[in-house]
Write a protein that holds these residues in place. Structure first.
Motif, mmCIF file in Angstrom:
data_model
loop_
_atom_site.group_PDB
_atom_site.id
_atom_site.type_symbol
_atom_site.label_atom_id
_atom_site.label_comp_id
_atom_site.label_asym_id
_atom_site.label_seq_id
_atom_site.Cartn_x
_atom_site.Cartn_y
_atom_site.Cartn_z
ATOM 1 N N GLY A 102 15.134 64.472 17.644
ATOM 2 C CA GLY A 102 14.390 63.032 17.196
ATOM 3 C C GLY A 102 15.323 62.390 16.104
ATOM 4 N N ASP A 103 14.912 61.046 15.856
ATOM 5 C CA ASP A 103 15.536 60.477 14.825
ATOM 6 C C ASP A 103 14.857 60.566 13.439
ATOM 7 O OD1 ASP A 103 17.539 58.994 16.808
ATOM 8 O OD2 ASP A 103 15.664 58.206 17.472
ATOM 9 N N ASN A 104 13.636 61.102 13.126
ATOM 10 C CA ASN A 104 13.034 60.608 11.984
ATOM 11 C C ASN A 104 13.157 62.025 11.321
ATOM 12 O OD1 ASN A 104 12.383 57.966 12.594
ATOM 13 N ND2 ASN A 104 11.004 58.585 13.961
ATOM 14 N N LEU A 105 13.854 63.001 11.592
ATOM 15 C CA LEU A 105 13.835 64.289 10.545
ATOM 16 C C LEU A 105 14.559 63.979 9.155
ATOM 17 C CD1 LEU A 105 14.263 67.031 13.294
ATOM 18 C CD2 LEU A 105 12.111 66.093 12.257
ATOM 19 N N LYS A 106 14.060 64.656 8.264
ATOM 20 C CA LYS A 106 14.895 64.692 7.111
ATOM 21 C C LYS A 106 15.965 65.812 6.953
ATOM 22 C CE LYS A 106 11.146 63.551 3.890
ATOM 23 N NZ LYS A 106 10.393 63.878 2.942
ATOM 24 N N ARG A 115 15.873 68.889 9.685
ATOM 25 C CA ARG A 115 16.892 69.133 10.558
ATOM 26 C C ARG A 115 17.497 70.443 10.687
ATOM 27 N NH1 ARG A 115 21.128 64.984 12.825
ATOM 28 N NH2 ARG A 115 22.885 66.454 13.495
#
Length: 383
Positions: free
Chosen positions: A309-313, A317
């Motif tokens: 996904g795009d919204n991981l810190k 990640r």
């Protein structure tokens, strides 16, 4: 003379198999990053076996270093480490003054092998006939040693004619496919043993101990394959796939996916690099096919492409990457030292196929093919 039920393989075995050598190690604590030469080892490397499930991560060195403990280890506790030790021993011997002019290393350091020059064809620009030796553990027979493989090394600037190249590589003879290839390669191995065996029979390991090699190739049981037959429509059989398809039509299976699984198994066994995109490694049957391919080819890498996904810190990640890689390694039996054969790429399928995937990006993971024709090699021109 060999028993008709035996066959000699291109493998020089060590006389003593479960030998002991010295290493230096430093424990890597939980949460710490692995370093080059990280190995999974038991606390007691003499009493334990390679199947010990209490192994711990250690940074390993073959020379004494500050903060490292000295331990003795049996060869079969960690076969990959033992192969490294054998490679270093052969490398040390091959680069000694009396051999260095007639030995060579591969162009890519990824390969753990050493070449011994059998013959030079200087009339074609220093074309060399080379016998490669690489460390190997023949686990089915419990033997460590070296695999022998003949190759022709041809500089890029060589004017060696194509027909002569094929003949010198042993793939062709008198303009035809060489049906005596394995006999001719066996003769090359015999030439190598006559020339070099006395010099490499005893190899000194890094700790000063020695191993001795058998003077003859290892012998294993052989058997005769049954005549190949093909099954076509109506379960009718034939010996020729082309005439069989013409006369009987294709074989129809009740499971439409069976052919795809068969193709996956066949192609994975032939592959040098496996690229997996978007697969969660939850299917035991598919995992078994991949595991079999990785087990059969020691230099194969598997590149797994996944997406979180795009919204991981960043920290989250990295944690997911480590967890996923550990999970995949366990599913494919690549735990411990073998985990280095697994490469994780974090991309969506669209971005990977459209942007990240390129020949350059895969180069570091893809072993260099020795040749399109069996064992012919090209080498850079040197000045």
């Amino acid at each position: 003379m060999l028993d008709p039920d035996q066959i000699a393989i291109s493998f020089l075995a060590a006389k003593v198999q479960d030998f002991v050598f010295t290493i230096y190690r430093k424990k890597i604590e939980a949460g710490q990053q692995s370093v080059p030469n990280t190995r999974f080892l038991p606390a007691d490397c003499i009493a334990a076996s390679s199947s010990d499930d209490t192994n711990t991560r250690y940074a390993v060195s073959l020379i004494s270093q500050e903060g490292y403990e000295e331990v003795q280890i049996r060869a079969w506790v960690n076969p990959e480490l033992t192969q490294d030790v054998l490679h270093q021993a052969l490398l040390s011997r091959a680069t000694a003054t009396d051999l260095s002019d007639n030995t060579e290393l591969p162009d890519k350091t990824f390969y753990r092998k050493i070449g011994f020059v059998l013959h030079r064809h200087r009339e074609y620009g220093d074309v060399r006939e080379v016998m490669w030796l690489r460390p190997f553990d023949l686990r089915v027979h419990g033997k460590f040693g070296f695999l022998c493989s003949f190759a022709l090394r041809v500089p890029n600037a060589s004017d060696l004619p194509a027909k002569r190249r094929l003949e010198l590589s042993l793939t062709h003879k008198n303009g035809r496919i060489n049906e005596d290839f394995f006999l001719d390669q066996h003769q090359k191995i015999a030439d190598f043993l006559r020339t070099y065996f006395d010099a490499i029979q005893r190899l000194k390991l890094h700790d000063g101990s020695e191993i001795e090699l058998e003077s003859k190739l290892s012998v294993i049981p052989s058997f005769t394959l049954s005549t190949r037959t093909y099954v076509f429509g109506g379960n009718r059989q034939g010996k020729n796939q082309f005439f069989g398809l013409r006369d009987y039509a294709p074989f129809q299976t009740a499971d439409p996916f069976l052919f795809l699984v068969y193709q996956l198994r066949r192609l994975s066994l032939e592959a040098k690099l496996i690229l997996v995109i978007g697969y969660g490694f939850g299917d035991e049957h598919i995992n078994g096919i991949l595991q079999q391919a990785l087990r059969g080819e020691q230099e194969m890498r598997l590149v797994a492409v996944t997406w979180f996904g795009d919204n991981l810190k960043v920290a989250e990640r990295e944690k997911k990457e480590a967890q996923f890689k550990s999970f995949v390694a366990k599913q494919l039996g690549l735990e411990g030292d073998r985990e280095q054969r697994l490469v994780l790429q974090v991309h969506s399928a669209k971005s990977f196929l459209g942007e990240a995937l390129s020949l350059a990006s895969m180069t570091n993971h893809f072993p260099v093919e020795e040749s399109i024709f069996a064992e012919i090699e090209s080498t850079p021109t040197t000045t």
